[in-house]
Design a protein around this motif. Structure first.
Motif, PDB file in Angstrom:
ATOM      1  N   GLY A  73     -10.027   1.925  -5.590  1.00 14.22           N
ATOM      2  CA  GLY A  73     -11.388   2.365  -5.855  1.00 14.22           C
ATOM      3  C   GLY A  73     -11.516   3.882  -5.821  1.00 14.22           C
ATOM      4  O   GLY A  73     -12.130   4.492  -6.701  1.00 14.22           O
ATOM      5  N   LEU A  74     -10.918   4.498  -4.817  1.00 13.07           N
ATOM      6  CA  LEU A  74     -10.947   5.958  -4.712  1.00 13.07           C
ATOM      7  C   LEU A  74     -10.180   6.611  -5.858  1.00 13.07           C
ATOM      8  O   LEU A  74     -10.623   7.613  -6.432  1.00 13.07           O
ATOM      9  CB  LEU A  74     -10.353   6.399  -3.365  1.00 13.07           C
ATOM     10  CG  LEU A  74     -11.128   5.968  -2.117  1.00 13.07           C
ATOM     11  CD1 LEU A  74     -10.312   6.282  -0.872  1.00 13.07           C
ATOM     12  CD2 LEU A  74     -12.494   6.650  -2.044  1.00 13.07           C
ATOM     13  N   TYR A  75      -9.040   6.030  -6.197  1.00 12.06           N
ATOM     14  CA  TYR A  75      -8.210   6.576  -7.276  1.00 12.06           C
ATOM     15  C   TYR A  75      -8.956   6.521  -8.606  1.00 12.06           C
ATOM     16  O   TYR A  75      -8.951   7.485  -9.383  1.00 12.06           O
ATOM     17  CB  TYR A  75      -6.907   5.780  -7.359  1.00 12.06           C
ATOM     18  CG  TYR A  75      -5.878   6.376  -8.290  1.00 12.06           C
ATOM     19  CD1 TYR A  75      -4.976   7.336  -7.838  1.00 12.06           C
ATOM     20  CD2 TYR A  75      -5.797   5.973  -9.619  1.00 12.06           C
ATOM     21  CE1 TYR A  75      -4.026   7.883  -8.689  1.00 12.06           C
ATOM     22  CE2 TYR A  75      -4.861   6.513 -10.479  1.00 12.06           C
ATOM     23  CZ  TYR A  75      -3.972   7.470 -10.004  1.00 12.06           C
ATOM     24  OH  TYR A  75      -3.044   8.016 -10.853  1.00 12.06           O
ATOM     25  N   MET A  76      -9.617   5.403  -8.864  1.00  4.87           N
ATOM     26  CA  MET A  76     -10.380   5.261 -10.100  1.00  4.87           C
ATOM     27  C   MET A  76     -11.550   6.247 -10.143  1.00  4.87           C
ATOM     28  O   MET A  76     -11.836   6.849 -11.182  1.00  4.87           O
ATOM     29  CB  MET A  76     -10.901   3.831 -10.238  1.00  4.87           C
ATOM     30  CG  MET A  76      -9.807   2.790 -10.429  1.00  4.87           C
ATOM     31  SD  MET A  76      -8.955   2.970 -12.013  1.00  4.87           S
ATOM     32  CE  MET A  76     -10.254   2.481 -13.135  1.00  4.87           C
ATOM     33  N   ALA A  77     -12.227   6.419  -9.003  1.00  4.88           N
ATOM     34  CA  ALA A  77     -13.344   7.360  -8.958  1.00  4.88           C
ATOM     35  C   ALA A  77     -12.875   8.781  -9.257  1.00  4.88           C
ATOM     36  O   ALA A  77     -13.528   9.518 -10.015  1.00  4.88           O
ATOM     37  CB  ALA A  77     -14.019   7.301  -7.587  1.00  4.88           C
ATOM     38  N   LYS A  78     -11.746   9.144  -8.694  1.00  5.63           N
ATOM     39  CA  LYS A  78     -11.225  10.491  -8.963  1.00  5.63           C
ATOM     40  C   LYS A  78     -10.830  10.631 -10.425  1.00  5.63           C
ATOM     41  O   LYS A  78     -11.055  11.680 -11.052  1.00  5.63           O
ATOM     42  CB  LYS A  78     -10.041  10.808  -8.058  1.00  5.63           C
ATOM     43  CG  LYS A  78      -9.544  12.242  -8.226  1.00  5.63           C
ATOM     44  CD  LYS A  78      -8.602  12.671  -7.135  1.00  5.63           C
ATOM     45  CE  LYS A  78      -8.243  14.150  -7.296  1.00  5.63           C
ATOM     46  NZ  LYS A  78      -7.385  14.642  -6.208  1.00  5.63           N
ATOM     47  N   GLY A  79     -10.261   9.580 -10.988  1.00  3.66           N
ATOM     48  CA  GLY A  79      -9.870   9.611 -12.390  1.00  3.66           C
ATOM     49  C   GLY A  79     -11.058   9.781 -13.335  1.00  3.66           C
ATOM     50  O   GLY A  79     -10.906  10.283 -14.452  1.00  3.66           O
ATOM     51  N   HIS A 123      -9.306  -0.492  -1.557  1.00  3.83           N
ATOM     52  CA  HIS A 123      -9.974   0.751  -1.157  1.00  3.83           C
ATOM     53  C   HIS A 123      -9.304   1.946  -1.835  1.00  3.83           C
ATOM     54  O   HIS A 123      -9.986   2.817  -2.404  1.00  3.83           O
ATOM     55  CB  HIS A 123      -9.893   0.884   0.367  1.00  3.83           C
ATOM     56  CG  HIS A 123     -10.482   2.151   0.922  1.00  3.83           C
ATOM     57  ND1 HIS A 123     -11.826   2.427   0.895  1.00  3.83           N
ATOM     58  CD2 HIS A 123      -9.890   3.218   1.536  1.00  3.83           C
ATOM     59  CE1 HIS A 123     -12.047   3.606   1.464  1.00  3.83           C
ATOM     60  NE2 HIS A 123     -10.890   4.102   1.850  1.00  3.83           N
ATOM     61  N   HIS A 124      -7.973   1.968  -1.805  1.00  2.37           N
ATOM     62  CA  HIS A 124      -7.227   3.060  -2.436  1.00  2.37           C
ATOM     63  C   HIS A 124      -7.466   3.071  -3.952  1.00  2.37           C
ATOM     64  O   HIS A 124      -7.705   4.142  -4.538  1.00  2.37           O
ATOM     65  CB  HIS A 124      -5.730   2.916  -2.149  1.00  2.37           C
ATOM     66  CG  HIS A 124      -4.902   4.016  -2.736  1.00  2.37           C
ATOM     67  ND1 HIS A 124      -4.729   5.234  -2.120  1.00  2.37           N
ATOM     68  CD2 HIS A 124      -4.208   4.087  -3.905  1.00  2.37           C
ATOM     69  CE1 HIS A 124      -3.965   6.016  -2.869  1.00  2.37           C
ATOM     70  NE2 HIS A 124      -3.632   5.339  -3.951  1.00  2.37           N
ATOM     71  N   SER A 176     -13.972   9.519   1.617  1.00  5.11           N
ATOM     72  CA  SER A 176     -13.110   8.336   1.616  1.00  5.11           C
ATOM     73  C   SER A 176     -13.238   7.475   2.869  1.00  5.11           C
ATOM     74  O   SER A 176     -13.347   6.246   2.780  1.00  5.11           O
ATOM     75  CB  SER A 176     -11.649   8.747   1.416  1.00  5.11           C
ATOM     76  OG  SER A 176     -11.221   9.627   2.439  1.00  5.11           O
ATOM     77  N   SER A 177     -13.239   8.085   4.048  1.00  2.00           N
ATOM     78  CA  SER A 177     -13.276   7.283   5.271  1.00  2.00           C
ATOM     79  C   SER A 177     -14.685   6.841   5.645  1.00  2.00           C
ATOM     80  O   SER A 177     -14.864   6.100   6.616  1.00  2.00           O
ATOM     81  CB  SER A 177     -12.633   8.050   6.430  1.00  2.00           C
ATOM     82  OG  SER A 177     -13.308   9.259   6.670  1.00  2.00           O
ATOM     83  N   ILE A 232       0.830  -1.207   0.000  1.00  2.00           N
ATOM     84  CA  ILE A 232       0.000   0.000   0.000  1.00  2.00           C
ATOM     85  C   ILE A 232       0.862   1.253   0.000  1.00  2.00           C
ATOM     86  O   ILE A 232       0.530   2.262  -0.635  1.00  2.00           O
ATOM     87  CB  ILE A 232      -0.993  -0.006   1.193  1.00  2.00           C
ATOM     88  CG1 ILE A 232      -2.013   1.131   1.059  1.00  2.00           C
ATOM     89  CG2 ILE A 232      -0.275   0.090   2.514  1.00  2.00           C
ATOM     90  CD1 ILE A 232      -2.934   1.021  -0.090  1.00  2.00           C
ATOM     91  N   ASP A 233       2.019   1.195   0.678  1.00  2.00           N
ATOM     92  CA  ASP A 233       2.935   2.345   0.665  1.00  2.00           C
ATOM     93  C   ASP A 233       3.446   2.597  -0.749  1.00  2.00           C
ATOM     94  O   ASP A 233       3.512   3.746  -1.207  1.00  2.00           O
ATOM     95  CB  ASP A 233       4.111   2.100   1.615  1.00  2.00           C
ATOM     96  CG  ASP A 233       3.696   2.188   3.076  1.00  2.00           C
ATOM     97  OD1 ASP A 233       2.600   2.723   3.346  1.00  2.00           O
ATOM     98  OD2 ASP A 233       4.462   1.699   3.933  1.00  2.00           O
ATOM     99  N   LEU A 234       3.801   1.530  -1.444  1.00  4.86           N
ATOM    100  CA  LEU A 234       4.286   1.651  -2.820  1.00  4.86           C
ATOM    101  C   LEU A 234       3.170   2.148  -3.740  1.00  4.86           C
ATOM    102  O   LEU A 234       3.390   3.005  -4.598  1.00  4.86           O
ATOM    103  CB  LEU A 234       4.808   0.294  -3.309  1.00  4.86           C
ATOM    104  CG  LEU A 234       5.375   0.256  -4.739  1.00  4.86           C
ATOM    105  CD1 LEU A 234       6.585   1.184  -4.859  1.00  4.86           C
ATOM    106  CD2 LEU A 234       5.769  -1.178  -5.109  1.00  4.86           C
ATOM    107  N   LEU A 235       1.965   1.625  -3.517  1.00  6.23           N
ATOM    108  CA  LEU A 235       0.828   2.026  -4.339  1.00  6.23           C
ATOM    109  C   LEU A 235       0.536   3.514  -4.174  1.00  6.23           C
ATOM    110  O   LEU A 235       0.326   4.237  -5.164  1.00  6.23           O
ATOM    111  CB  LEU A 235      -0.408   1.212  -3.933  1.00  6.23           C
ATOM    112  CG  LEU A 235      -1.676   1.434  -4.755  1.00  6.23           C
ATOM    113  CD1 LEU A 235      -1.505   0.890  -6.158  1.00  6.23           C
ATOM    114  CD2 LEU A 235      -2.854   0.756  -4.062  1.00  6.23           C
ATOM    115  N   LYS A 236       0.562   3.987  -2.940  1.00  4.06           N
ATOM    116  CA  LYS A 236       0.276   5.403  -2.695  1.00  4.06           C
ATOM    117  C   LYS A 236       1.377   6.307  -3.242  1.00  4.06           C
ATOM    118  O   LYS A 236       1.119   7.463  -3.573  1.00  4.06           O
ATOM    119  CB  LYS A 236       0.082   5.639  -1.196  1.00  4.06           C
ATOM    120  CG  LYS A 236      -1.224   5.064  -0.668  1.00  4.06           C
ATOM    121  CD  LYS A 236      -1.413   5.338   0.806  1.00  4.06           C
ATOM    122  CE  LYS A 236      -2.761   4.821   1.289  1.00  4.06           C
ATOM    123  NZ  LYS A 236      -2.971   5.075   2.738  1.00  4.06           N
TER     124      LYS A 236
END
Length: 244
Positions: free
Chosen positions: A222-228, A219-220, A191-192, A6-10
């Protein structure tokens, strides 16, 4: 391992989140996505958590708080309730949220919405709530709710971030862009107050046909895709104090 992932993904997919101040100046509606026993209450069904899950319990708590505040202000609420006919499967998922069972009810802390005049409840039999709102006569109950209430912004919360929430958000954004949802302008995801399920890879390996689904990672994503797709992602929500 998961924390490193998750750290790498973020780092590679950074997600900038804003804050939201709700006021009477902009007509806003709250959309609750599938905050039901079958996805949120421990041991309630095939897709419910099997043990306490902080991400899910935090989502429920914040969803309840927002619902209370919206009702106090008499601001409109639209709640999706996953509800399936027992003889109509929804692959790739096992049977869940069967109509008429407790699985297909809002969590206990939200069941007061069933008799709340400010809330519109919509049972859906598919992942995407926008599609699930299409009625037999071709109308769409979610579109009608937006138009009848002249909503300019929706605040979306619920479960699962990367599945039902994401699909609904993407369809809603497309409909907004096609002017189907006038006067809607903003689709905002808190998000939360969203959550998804956890299926670690070592568990998925022992389930035929299952895909690993690490909770924080998905979760991350999903949020990233929604923002995109054009949604606003916020990590804080507050209410403006009326000026007297």
């Amino acid at each position: 391992m998961v924390s490193a992932t998750i750290d790498l993904l973020k780092k590679d997919l950074p997600l900038e989140e804003g804050s939201l101040v709700l006021s009477q100046e902009v007509k806003s509606g709250l959309v609750l996505v599938d905050v039901v026993n079958g996805f949120c209450t421990i041991g309630a069904g095939n897709l419910a958590p099997m043990q306490p899950d902080k991400q899910i319990s935090d989502m429920v708590e914040k969803s309840v708080r927002l619902a209370r505040l919206f009702c106090e202000k008499k601001w409109p609420i639209f709640a999706f309730i996953d509800s399936h006919h027992p003889d109509i499967p929804e692959p790739p998922y096992p049977p869940h949220c069967i109509s008429g069972t407790d699985e297909a009810r809002l969590v206990p802390a939200l069941q007061w919405l069933e008799i709340e005049p400010n809330a519109t409840l919509k049972r859906k039999d598919c992942i995407d709530g926008f599609l699930g709102s299409i009625e037999k006569d071709g109308s769409n109950s979610f579109v009608d709710w937006v138009k009848n209430n002249q909503i300019k912004a929706i605040l979306v919360v619920g479960i699962c971030t990367d599945i039902c929430v994401l699909d609904f958000v993407c369809s809603t954004l497309s409909a907004r862009n096609r002017r189907i949802l006038t006067p809607l302008e903003d689709v905002i995801v808190y998000s939360s107050a969203c959550a998804t399920f956890d299926l670690p890879v070592h568990v998925a390996r022992n389930i035929n046909g299952a895909l690993a689904h690490p909770q924080d990672v998905m979760h991350h994503i999903g949020l990233y895709m929604a923002k995109g797709r054009g949604a606003r992602i916020v990590s804080e929500v507050s209410f403006a104090v009326p000026v007297i």
